[in-house]
Design a protein around this motif. Structure first.
Motif, PDB file in Angstrom:
ATOM      1  N   GLU A 131       0.836  -1.200   0.000  1.00 18.99           N
ATOM      2  CA  GLU A 131       0.000   0.000   0.000  1.00 18.99           C
ATOM      3  C   GLU A 131       0.875   1.256   0.000  1.00 18.99           C
ATOM      4  OE1 GLU A 131      -3.578   0.460   2.225  1.00 18.99           O
ATOM      5  OE2 GLU A 131      -3.617  -1.679   2.776  1.00 18.99           O
ATOM      6  N   SER A 132       0.342   2.333  -0.531  1.00 15.60           N
ATOM      7  CA  SER A 132       1.077   3.587  -0.667  1.00 15.60           C
ATOM      8  C   SER A 132       1.340   4.232   0.703  1.00 15.60           C
ATOM      9  CB  SER A 132       0.294   4.568  -1.550  1.00 15.60           C
ATOM     10  OG  SER A 132       0.827   5.866  -1.459  1.00 15.60           O
ATOM     11  N   SER A 168       2.169   7.382   1.226  1.00 15.29           N
ATOM     12  CA  SER A 168       1.496   8.685   1.275  1.00 15.29           C
ATOM     13  C   SER A 168       0.024   8.532   1.594  1.00 15.29           C
ATOM     14  CB  SER A 168       1.673   9.418  -0.054  1.00 15.29           C
ATOM     15  OG  SER A 168       3.038   9.666  -0.312  1.00 15.29           O
ATOM     16  N   LYS A 169      -0.596   7.511   0.987  1.00 14.96           N
ATOM     17  CA  LYS A 169      -2.023   7.271   1.220  1.00 14.96           C
ATOM     18  C   LYS A 169      -2.266   6.901   2.685  1.00 14.96           C
ATOM     19  CE  LYS A 169      -5.790   4.247  -0.334  1.00 14.96           C
ATOM     20  NZ  LYS A 169      -5.942   3.475   0.904  1.00 14.96           N
ATOM     21  N   LYS A 206      -1.859   9.922   5.045  1.00 20.75           N
ATOM     22  CA  LYS A 206      -3.028  10.804   5.046  1.00 20.75           C
ATOM     23  C   LYS A 206      -4.181  10.209   5.840  1.00 20.75           C
ATOM     24  CE  LYS A 206      -1.960  12.943   0.583  1.00 20.75           C
ATOM     25  NZ  LYS A 206      -2.383  13.088  -0.836  1.00 20.75           N
ATOM     26  N   GLU A 207      -4.300   8.879   5.778  1.00 23.85           N
ATOM     27  CA  GLU A 207      -5.436   8.222   6.441  1.00 23.85           C
ATOM     28  C   GLU A 207      -5.178   7.976   7.927  1.00 23.85           C
ATOM     29  OE1 GLU A 207      -6.084   4.611   4.337  1.00 23.85           O
ATOM     30  OE2 GLU A 207      -6.927   5.571   2.547  1.00 23.85           O
TER      31      GLU A 207
END
Length: 211
Positions: free
Chosen positions: A193-194, A196-197, A200-201
């Motif tokens: 999984e990213s 950055s993603k 943010k989450e």
């Protein structure tokens, strides 16, 4: 016989006078030294094996406070650190073989005198006026200028050692509330999984900035 008695009496009189003068000198001189002279030679700062006394500190302070009316107490405190740094710089410069020539000192002195003077005139008169205002001897002023020049040269030496290119490391962090949350994020990163993603989450820092 009479002549010998006179000689003995004269010697005794001279001895008494000498003792009296010495006694008066001690009685008057010791308190005077302790009150007016001694305090100037009390240590203000020690840098390794070198001691800086109050007299030296006041000379430097007069240069710092020339034309300054505010924040004098702050400047006095900062001067202690400055004297320490300059002595450490002098020692390091000595190790590196960094020196300052008499011509460089003369040039810097002339520049400072011109900067400090409010008008035009003969350099000699301007220099005398500046020294009189600071209550410094030419030797003291030139020594302080030399100290500044050495520090500047040492700084330039440090800059020359900085390579044009350096390795850089970028660190990315996701702040979590618990170790369990951190382990869950680590598992999700492991399966691709990213970052950055997920940041943010899940990052507490980014979550709080959105609130």
């Amino acid at each position: 016989m009479t002549g010998e008695i006179k000689k003995i009496s004269t010697k005794k009189f001279v001895s008494v006078v000498v003792i009296f003068i010495v006694a008066v000198s001690i009685i008057v001189g010791v308190p005077y030294y302790q009150t007016f002279v001694g305090p100037w030679y009390k240590p203000v700062l020690e840098v390794r094996d070198k001691t800086f006394n109050r007299k030296y500190f006041m000379k430097r302070l007069r240069m710092k406070l020339a034309g300054v009316k505010k924040n004098q107490q702050t400047i006095s405190i900062m001067l202690i650190e400055e004297i320490q740094n300059k002595e450490l710089s002098r020692r390091e410069a000595e190790k590196r073989g960094i020196t300052v020539t008499a011509e460089e000192v003369d040039k810097a002195v002339q520049a400072r005198v011109k900067q400090s003077s409010s008008g035009e005139g003969d350099f000699g008169h301007l220099y005398e006026s500046l020294l009189r205002g600071l209550r410094l001897d030419p030797e003291d002023f030139e020594e302080m200028v030399r100290s500044d020049l050495i520090e500047n040269k040492l700084f330039e030496s440090f800059l020359s050692e900085i390579p044009d290119e350096t390795n850089q490391v970028f660190v990315k962090i996701i702040e979590t509330a618990t170790a369990k949350d951190a382990e869950a994020i680590r598992t999700r990163l492991a399966i691709g999984e990213s970052f950055s993603k997920l940041a943010k989450e899940e990052s507490i820092h980014l979550k709080s900035s959105k609130a």
